[in-house]
Design an enzyme around this catalytic site. Structure first.
Site, PDB file in Angstrom:
ATOM      1  N   GLY A  44      27.236  22.486  28.110  1.00  0.00           N
ATOM      2  CA  GLY A  44      27.724  23.229  29.274  1.00  0.00           C
ATOM      3  C   GLY A  44      27.939  24.680  28.909  1.00  0.00           C
ATOM      4  CB  SER A  45      29.969  27.283  30.510  1.00  0.00           C
ATOM      5  OG  SER A  45      31.205  26.624  30.545  1.00  0.00           O
ATOM      6  CB  THR A  46      29.632  30.042  25.865  1.00  0.00           C
ATOM      7  OG1 THR A  46      28.236  29.841  25.571  1.00  0.00           O
ATOM      8  CG2 THR A  46      30.310  30.616  24.637  1.00  0.00           C
ATOM      9  CD  GLU A  47      34.905  30.181  31.498  1.00  0.00           C
ATOM     10  OE1 GLU A  47      33.797  30.232  32.072  1.00  0.00           O
ATOM     11  OE2 GLU A  47      35.981  30.223  32.101  1.00  0.00           O
ATOM     12  CD  GLU A  54      22.025  22.427  24.839  1.00  0.00           C
ATOM     13  OE1 GLU A  54      22.004  23.639  25.190  1.00  0.00           O
ATOM     14  OE2 GLU A  54      21.589  21.516  25.526  1.00  0.00           O
ATOM     15  CB  CYS A  80      20.991  25.824  28.224  1.00  0.00           C
ATOM     16  SG  CYS A  80      20.087  24.350  27.793  1.00  0.00           S
ATOM     17  CD  GLU A 102      23.457  30.211  30.539  1.00  0.00           C
ATOM     18  OE1 GLU A 102      24.661  29.937  30.395  1.00  0.00           O
ATOM     19  OE2 GLU A 102      22.541  29.512  30.095  1.00  0.00           O
ATOM     20  CE  LYS A 143      33.774  15.612  33.104  1.00  0.00           C
ATOM     21  NZ  LYS A 143      33.201  16.209  34.345  1.00  0.00           N
ATOM     22  N   GLY A 192      33.045  25.314  26.166  1.00  0.00           N
ATOM     23  CA  GLY A 192      32.867  24.937  24.760  1.00  0.00           C
ATOM     24  C   GLY A 192      34.038  25.433  23.911  1.00  0.00           C
TER      25      GLY A 192
HETATM   26  P1  NAP Z   1      30.842  23.710  32.663  1.00  0.00           P
HETATM   27  O1  NAP Z   1      32.035  24.063  33.470  1.00  0.00           O
HETATM   28  O2  NAP Z   1      30.798  24.112  31.247  1.00  0.00           O
HETATM   29  O3  NAP Z   1      30.638  22.121  32.794  1.00  0.00           O
HETATM   30  C1  NAP Z   1      29.982  21.286  31.873  1.00  0.00           C
HETATM   31  C2  NAP Z   1      30.798  19.994  31.736  1.00  0.00           C
HETATM   32  O4  NAP Z   1      32.078  20.289  31.178  1.00  0.00           O
HETATM   33  C3  NAP Z   1      31.082  19.303  33.066  1.00  0.00           C
HETATM   34  O5  NAP Z   1      31.080  17.912  32.883  1.00  0.00           O
HETATM   35  C4  NAP Z   1      32.453  19.823  33.373  1.00  0.00           C
HETATM   36  O6  NAP Z   1      33.192  19.064  34.310  1.00  0.00           O
HETATM   37  C5  NAP Z   1      33.107  19.793  32.024  1.00  0.00           C
HETATM   38  N1  NAP Z   1      34.306  20.623  31.923  1.00  0.00           N
HETATM   39  C6  NAP Z   1      34.686  21.668  32.695  1.00  0.00           C
HETATM   40  N2  NAP Z   1      35.877  22.144  32.303  1.00  0.00           N
HETATM   41  C7  NAP Z   1      36.276  21.393  31.256  1.00  0.00           C
HETATM   42  C8  NAP Z   1      37.423  21.389  30.419  1.00  0.00           C
HETATM   43  N3  NAP Z   1      38.399  22.266  30.581  1.00  0.00           N
HETATM   44  N4  NAP Z   1      37.487  20.479  29.425  1.00  0.00           N
HETATM   45  C9  NAP Z   1      36.496  19.585  29.237  1.00  0.00           C
HETATM   46  N5  NAP Z   1      35.390  19.526  30.015  1.00  0.00           N
HETATM   47  C10 NAP Z   1      35.279  20.420  31.009  1.00  0.00           C
HETATM   48  O7  NAP Z   1      29.604  24.224  33.354  1.00  0.00           O
HETATM   49  P2  NAP Z   1      29.381  24.302  34.930  1.00  0.00           P
HETATM   50  O8  NAP Z   1      30.605  24.643  35.697  1.00  0.00           O
HETATM   51  O9  NAP Z   1      28.742  23.053  35.315  1.00  0.00           O
HETATM   52  O10 NAP Z   1      28.393  25.532  34.967  1.00  0.00           O
HETATM   53  C11 NAP Z   1      28.816  26.827  34.565  1.00  0.00           C
HETATM   54  C12 NAP Z   1      27.866  27.413  33.556  1.00  0.00           C
HETATM   55  O11 NAP Z   1      27.703  26.545  32.406  1.00  0.00           O
HETATM   56  C13 NAP Z   1      26.453  27.585  34.013  1.00  0.00           C
HETATM   57  O12 NAP Z   1      26.246  28.635  34.855  1.00  0.00           O
HETATM   58  C14 NAP Z   1      25.767  27.755  32.671  1.00  0.00           C
HETATM   59  O13 NAP Z   1      26.007  29.012  32.148  1.00  0.00           O
HETATM   60  C15 NAP Z   1      26.441  26.753  31.816  1.00  0.00           C
HETATM   61  N6  NAP Z   1      25.685  25.508  31.740  1.00  0.00           N
HETATM   62  C16 NAP Z   1      24.977  25.297  30.621  1.00  0.00           C
HETATM   63  C17 NAP Z   1      24.237  24.140  30.511  1.00  0.00           C
HETATM   64  C18 NAP Z   1      23.432  23.833  29.301  1.00  0.00           C
HETATM   65  O14 NAP Z   1      22.575  22.957  29.359  1.00  0.00           O
HETATM   66  N7  NAP Z   1      23.676  24.470  28.164  1.00  0.00           N
HETATM   67  C19 NAP Z   1      24.224  23.226  31.553  1.00  0.00           C
HETATM   68  C20 NAP Z   1      24.979  23.474  32.694  1.00  0.00           C
HETATM   69  C21 NAP Z   1      25.729  24.624  32.756  1.00  0.00           C
HETATM   70  P3  NAP Z   1      32.944  19.317  35.878  1.00  0.00           P
HETATM   71  O15 NAP Z   1      32.038  18.239  36.201  1.00  0.00           O
HETATM   72  O16 NAP Z   1      34.244  19.193  36.568  1.00  0.00           O
HETATM   73  O17 NAP Z   1      32.375  20.675  36.043  1.00  0.00           O
END
Ligand code: NAP
Ligand code: MG
Length: 502
Positions: free
Chosen positions: A252-255, A275, A309, A406, A199, A257
């Site tokens: 992605g985000s800790t939230e 991660e 990250c 972050e 995804k 995760g």
């Molecule tokens: P995110 O919401 O955690 O998104 C990461 C992935 O998870 C995306 O594919 C996202 O889909 C998906 N996702 C979102 N909600 C989900 C759910 N309820 N169940 C399963 N999958 C879900 O991150 P973001 O909105 O892109 O960015 C927010 C924050 O995440 C950033 O500011 C940063 O703190 C963190 N982040 C961390 C990394 C890293 O490399 N560790 C990378 C990017 C972001 P969508 O495509 O619909 O969003």
């Protein structure tokens, strides 16, 4: 550089690709979402629509998981030898290499990063990852054990372990390194013999779709790699809660995760690797080579527009050097040319989306309101596109949001320190533990501090050094498990102990 500078157009290969009717890859076919819905993909530098893609949701995830299950249990993939898996992965690396320019352009247009950075970083590393993991496919080994079994004296046994693929894997990736995150996830899973439902992030789906076309061309059997474009709240959540998915690998985000852990707990206790975010400390000790440390600290935060990250977002500098380092990194920030990723003079592109842009602006406003001072930058820039000025903050306090949370943007907080023990405590004073760095000429001290830092990666006199062989992942709330290296293979296998009574 002005952010309104027109960028040159992409090559005809990239233009042709973007114009296609992009669909979901399920069971070896490109298909529309069951709902028939589609959504727009935006170039964050111009805010123009560059393509539309299918909006996969729960129903499409069901179909993709069923295809992956069939491929894993009974399809040709279940009989593919390790050597054949390695060859397919190597071929994918070769094919990717033949299309490097196109992938770099896709990333520049979709994510916003400079084309040269995508070419030298993302695409090059993705190719290397497929080749590196191609090598592991034939080297996944178990052990033999000499048993004692004290309650069965005199009996003999032959015991050994098998490393078997975990099964059907759901992989959910972010938008900051779209192609590279797909490679980090797909390559070890394929080397281990798993099948996959990937995804991709809603903001940046294009390079994974193009990669899917290459995966087809290479000849992976149907259902081995399925690719879903769609939203996290629907497609991502359906994948995390699916009872027939054996593992989720998430970046992605800790939230989010935590949501994935909850979904797994409420369904089939699928295995999980995560991660997540970071708030990484970058430490300049009084004896550091300042000429090396200043550009190093600038790279630590401004690389990929701070959307990393592992970004070095808390810069700890000894009092003795503080003014000089702040001046140096501010000078470096002011020289960064901000513009569209497709422009050859661009050093830093826009934030990936309006949402991310607003988020970073919100952090800047909060920091400045709470008393921090921007030595350079501090606000958005340009009349279109999601651009932010590279920013250096000083006069922060440890409880400010800009220090605790972050930001995921080009914003560094420089913090002076005096005492080494207090410094290590401050560096570790975060919920995260992804990366850290220390700059010093005293290598022994560098090693000692590396041991005391609670982070999955520590760099000494360098930053952002990645290699396919180096495990990467987090302590504390930065995650579970490791990407890259042999550790990644272990995340996609499980151990079976077999005992034979002789
Ligand atoms: P995110 O919401 O955690 O998104 C990461 C992935 O998870 C995306 O594919 C996202 O889909 C998906 N996702 C979102 N909600 C989900 C759910 N309820 N169940 C399963 N999958 C879900 O991150 P973001 O909105 O892109 O960015 C927010 C924050 O995440 C950033 O500011 C940063 O703190 C963190 N982040 C961390 C990394 C890293 O490399 N560790 C990378 C990017 C972001 P969508 O495509 O619909 O969003
Ligand atoms: Mg999102």
């Amino acid at each position: 550089m002005s952010t309104t500078l027109e960028a040159p157009s992409a090559s005809s290969a990239t233009e042709q690709f973007l114009k296609q009717q992009h669909k979901l890859l399920i069971n070896g076919d490109w298909v529309e979402a069951a709902s028939g819905k589609r959504f727009d993909v935006i170039n964050p530098a111009s805010e123009d629509v560059i393509a539309t893609v299918a909006e996969g949701d729960s129903e499409d995830v069901q179909r993709a998981v069923a295809a992956a299950r069939k491929a894993f249990d009974t399809g040709p993939w279940s009989r593919t030898t390790p050597s054949e898996r390695g060859k397919l992965l190597w071929k994918l690396g070769d094919l990717l290499e033949q299309h490097m320019e196109e992938f770099a352009e896709i990333e520049a247009l979709d994510n916003g990063k400079p084309k040269a950075a995508a070419l030298g970083g993302d695409v090059t590393l993705a190719i290397d990852m497929f080749r590196y993991m191609a090598g592991w496919a034939t080297k996944i080994e178990g052990n033999t054990m000499s048993l004692s079994v004290p309650y069965m004296p005199g009996e003999e046994f032959h015991s050994y372990t098998l490393q078997e693929p975990v099964g059907v894997v759901g992989q959910i990736i972010p938008w900051n390194f779209p192609l590279l995150m797909a490679a980090w996830k797909l390559a070890p899973a394929l080397a281990a013999g798993c099948t996959i439902v990937l995804k991709v992030a809603e903001e940046t789906p294009m390079s994974a779709i193009r990669l899917g076309q290459l995966i087809q061309e290479v000849g992976f059997p149907p259902g081995v790699v399925n690719i879903i474009t769609g939203y996290g709240e629907t497609a991502g959540a359906a994948l995390s809660a699916h009872p027939d998915v054996d593992k989720i690998a998430f970046t992605g985000s800790t939230e989010v995760g935590k949501l994935i852990v909850k979904a797994a707990g409420e369904t089939n206790l699928k295995k999980i690797t995560l991660e997540l975010g970071g708030k990484s400390p970058n430490i300049i000790l009084p004896d550091a080579d300042i000429e090396q440390a200043i550009p190093g600290a600038a790279n630590a935060i401004f690389f990929n527009h701070g959307q990393c990250c592992c970004a070095g977002s808390r810069l700890f500098v000894h009092k003795k050097q503080f003014d000089r380092v702040v001046e140096g990194i501010s000078e470096a920030a002011s020289q960064i040319r901000v513009g569209p990723g497709m422009h050859p003079d661009t050093d830093m592109g826009p934030m990936v989306s309006q949402i991310q842009h607003n988020r970073v602006c919100g952090y800047l406003e909060s920091g400045l309101e709470e008393g921090a001072r921007a030595v350079v930058g501090g606000k958005k820039t340009g009349d279109r596109g999601y651009f932010i000025e590279p920013t250096v903050l000083v006069d922060t306090q440890k409880d400010m949001k800009v220090i605790r949370e972050e930001i995921f943007g080009p914003v560094v907080a420089a913090v002076p320190f005096d005492d080494l023990d207090e410094l290590v405590d401050s560096a570790n004073d975060t919920q995260y533990g992804l990366a850290a760095a220390v700059w010093t000429r005293d290598i022994s001290l560098g090693h000692k501090i590396a041991r005391r830092l609670k982070a999955g990666t520590v760099w000494v006199n360098c930053y952002n050094v990645f290699d396919s062989s180096l495990p990467f992942g987090g302590y504390k709330q930065s995650g579970w498990g490791r990407e890259m290296g042999y550790e990644a293979i272990r995340n996609y296998t499980q151990t079976k102990a077999v005992t034979v009574h002789l």
